[in-house]
Design a protein around this motif. Structure first.
Motif, PDB file in Angstrom:
ATOM      1  N   ILE A  81       0.830  -1.214   0.000  1.00 17.54           N
ATOM      2  CA  ILE A  81       0.000   0.000   0.000  1.00 17.54           C
ATOM      3  C   ILE A  81       0.861   1.259   0.000  1.00 17.54           C
ATOM      4  N   LYS A  82       1.817   1.333   0.916  1.00 18.24           N
ATOM      5  CA  LYS A  82       2.684   2.515   0.946  1.00 18.24           C
ATOM      6  C   LYS A  82       3.559   2.583  -0.301  1.00 18.24           C
ATOM      7  N   GLY A  92      -2.836  10.283  -8.732  1.00 20.77           N
ATOM      8  CA  GLY A  92      -3.998  10.509  -7.872  1.00 20.77           C
ATOM      9  C   GLY A  92      -3.654  10.172  -6.442  1.00 20.77           C
ATOM     10  N   ASN A  93      -4.565  10.501  -5.520  1.00 19.13           N
ATOM     11  CA  ASN A  93      -4.272  10.267  -4.100  1.00 19.13           C
ATOM     12  C   ASN A  93      -5.395   9.536  -3.378  1.00 19.13           C
ATOM     13  N   HIS A  94      -6.339   8.949  -4.137  1.00 12.67           N
ATOM     14  CA  HIS A  94      -7.511   8.335  -3.507  1.00 12.67           C
ATOM     15  C   HIS A  94      -7.361   6.821  -3.432  1.00 12.67           C
ATOM     16  N   LEU A  95      -7.595   6.263  -2.223  1.00 20.25           N
ATOM     17  CA  LEU A  95      -7.571   4.831  -1.979  1.00 20.25           C
ATOM     18  C   LEU A  95      -8.939   4.384  -1.475  1.00 20.25           C
ATOM     19  N   CYS A 109      -3.444   2.749   5.941  1.00 25.24           N
ATOM     20  CA  CYS A 109      -4.243   3.787   5.270  1.00 25.24           C
ATOM     21  C   CYS A 109      -4.324   5.050   6.113  1.00 25.24           C
ATOM     22  N   HIS A 110      -4.486   4.891   7.436  1.00 27.57           N
ATOM     23  CA  HIS A 110      -4.514   6.068   8.318  1.00 27.57           C
ATOM     24  C   HIS A 110      -3.189   6.824   8.241  1.00 27.57           C
ATOM     25  N   HIS A 111      -2.096   6.093   8.164  1.00 26.39           N
ATOM     26  CA  HIS A 111      -0.781   6.723   8.040  1.00 26.39           C
ATOM     27  C   HIS A 111      -0.701   7.540   6.750  1.00 26.39           C
ATOM     28  N   LEU A 112      -1.185   6.976   5.660  1.00 23.59           N
ATOM     29  CA  LEU A 112      -1.120   7.688   4.381  1.00 23.59           C
ATOM     30  C   LEU A 112      -2.032   8.905   4.366  1.00 23.59           C
ATOM     31  N   PRO A 221       4.241  -0.563 -10.415  1.00 25.15           N
ATOM     32  CA  PRO A 221       5.299   0.236  -9.766  1.00 25.15           C
ATOM     33  C   PRO A 221       5.203   0.150  -8.252  1.00 25.15           C
ATOM     34  N   LEU A 222       6.347   0.111  -7.601  1.00 22.96           N
ATOM     35  CA  LEU A 222       6.369  -0.003  -6.143  1.00 22.96           C
ATOM     36  C   LEU A 222       7.659   0.618  -5.630  1.00 22.96           C
ATOM     37  N   THR A 223       7.549   1.468  -4.642  1.00 22.48           N
ATOM     38  CA  THR A 223       8.720   2.079  -4.025  1.00 22.48           C
ATOM     39  C   THR A 223       9.097   1.277  -2.790  1.00 22.48           C
ATOM     40  N   ALA A 224      10.356   0.846  -2.710  1.00 23.49           N
ATOM     41  CA  ALA A 224      10.816   0.081  -1.554  1.00 23.49           C
ATOM     42  C   ALA A 224      10.628   0.887  -0.277  1.00 23.49           C
ATOM     43  N   GLN A 225      10.305   0.194   0.809  1.00 23.82           N
ATOM     44  CA  GLN A 225      10.079   0.856   2.090  1.00 23.82           C
ATOM     45  C   GLN A 225      11.264   0.716   3.038  1.00 23.82           C
TER      46      GLN A 225
END
Length: 381
Positions: A81-82, A92-95, A109-112, A221-225
């Protein structure tokens, strides 16, 4: 010490003896670092990891290169998710997710939201299900990711993921599913299921704790955490837990072989347990859908009983009143509250979850114990 009959398989499963036997050499003889490719110790470990990757991929109908090993489902969910939000927020920014998701999804989701994301939390119907129409109504031009769990950990309800993921695909929206409770219990074929990201954990399917996996469909696409070594195709840095990964692979292979027969057997035992309790204990109710659910799970409310006292009194069986991650909470289950149960009924609900080592000999004593305990508590109150 006499241990109670274990009926809390949704919280965790014991490691299958065959899994343990497969793991043991990788603690001692084959102890190499899978990233050390200059000698036989590292190459042996790397080969074991890749064999396990193939086993996990085979279980869910994926390609081995689409599997990233993690420390468990919580990390997999956070990475999915992140990682996707960071990589795709320019679009976009909607989940969209569901209020009955595991806390690993909800808290992520609360964190984002604190970082600028907009999140819609869908409310299921009284059976715990959401519909394609409901999801479609929530989609916005800015929606980039939908996350809906495949099977609920508290009530066992199975969401119509095929329909929901197909809708996301039609709209060009990525779809993640927390399949932690489903993998090993339900057949999943990602060659046919249009899911882009899928999270799973070893300790829910008779593998070890501390290891999990994230399926990432090609070109997502995915950004490593976490950074520090560019392991796992630069998706998840960190020295690989080779014994754990080997155990997860073996557990996946066993589930692949045993799943169909196991589900049929457990459904019979679950129905026997559920029917016995409902018939012998008045004022009881099964929570969630009784048709669209896991074969091993039943969640039952016992009216007129204090939930905390009930759980403490059921000392001959190991059960829970919801997710193990929320066991310290004094609040009623948010999953059951979403099904419109009163606080009292939500407090007095018990989840029974059966598994590979549950036998018919466990069921009758469990029914008798629940019947006696509930009758005594009601009489005392």
């Amino acid at each position: 010490m006499d241990y109670p009959v274990y009926l809390d398989y949704n919280a965790t499963t014991p490691v299958d003896p065959q899994v343990l036997d497969t793991m043991l050499p990788y603690f001692t003889t084959h102890f190499g670092n899978a990233a050390s490719r200059t000698h036989v110790y590292g190459l042996k470990a790397e080969d074991a990891v890749e064999a396990a990757r193939e086993q996990v991929a085979e279980l869910i109908g994926a390609m081995p290169k689409e599997i990233v090993f993690t420390s468990g489902a919580t990390e997999s969910i956070n990475l999915a998710i992140k990682g996707f939000y960071e990589a795709a927020q320019h679009r976009g920014n909607h989940l969209i997710t569901v209020v009955t998701e595991h806390k690993a999804v909800l808290d992520t989701c609360h964190h984002l939201e604190q970082l600028g994301a907009e999140v819609t939390y869908l409310l299921p119907d009284g059976d715990g299900l959401i519909s394609r129409d409901q999801l479609e109504a929530a989609i916005k031009p800015t929606t980039i990711l939908i996350s809906v769990m495949l099977a609920n950990n508290e009530i066992g309800v199975i969401q119509p993921i095929q329909e929901l993921a197909a809708l996301a695909q039609e709209r060009g929206i990525a779809f993640h599913t927390d399949a932690t409770q489903a993998i090993g219990k339900l057949p999943v074929n990602l060659r046919k299921l249009p899911v882009d990201l899928l999270s799973l954990s070893g300790h829910k399917l008779y593998g070890p704790k501390g290891v999990g996996a994230l399926y990432i469909r090609k070109n997502i696409p995915l950004t490593a955490q976490q950074d520090g070594g560019r392991h796992e195709r630069n998706r998840r840095s960190g020295t690989l837990n080779v014994p754990g990964i080997v155990g997860l692979g073996k557990a996946a292979a066993l589930c692949d072989d045993l799943m169909t027969d196991e589900a049929q057997r457990l459904a019979g035992l679950r129905d026997q347990l559920e029917t016995g309790i409902l018939q012998q204990v008045p004022d009881t109710h099964v929570n969630g859908s009784r048709t669209q659910r896991l074969a091993n799970t039943t969640n039952i409310s016992f009216a007129g009983v204090d939930g905390e006292v009930l759980l403490m009194s059921l000392n001959r069986i190991a059960v829970s009143n919801g997710s193990a991650c929320n066991s310290a909470s004094t609040e009623p289950s948010y999953v059951l509250k979403a099904l419109h149960l009163s606080d009292d009924l939500a407090y007095s609900s018990v989840r029974f979850s059966l598994g590979r080592f549950t036998t018919e000999a466990d069921i009758t004593p469990a029914i008798q114990h629940v019947t006696e305990v509930v009758a005594r508590l009601r009489q005392e109150q």
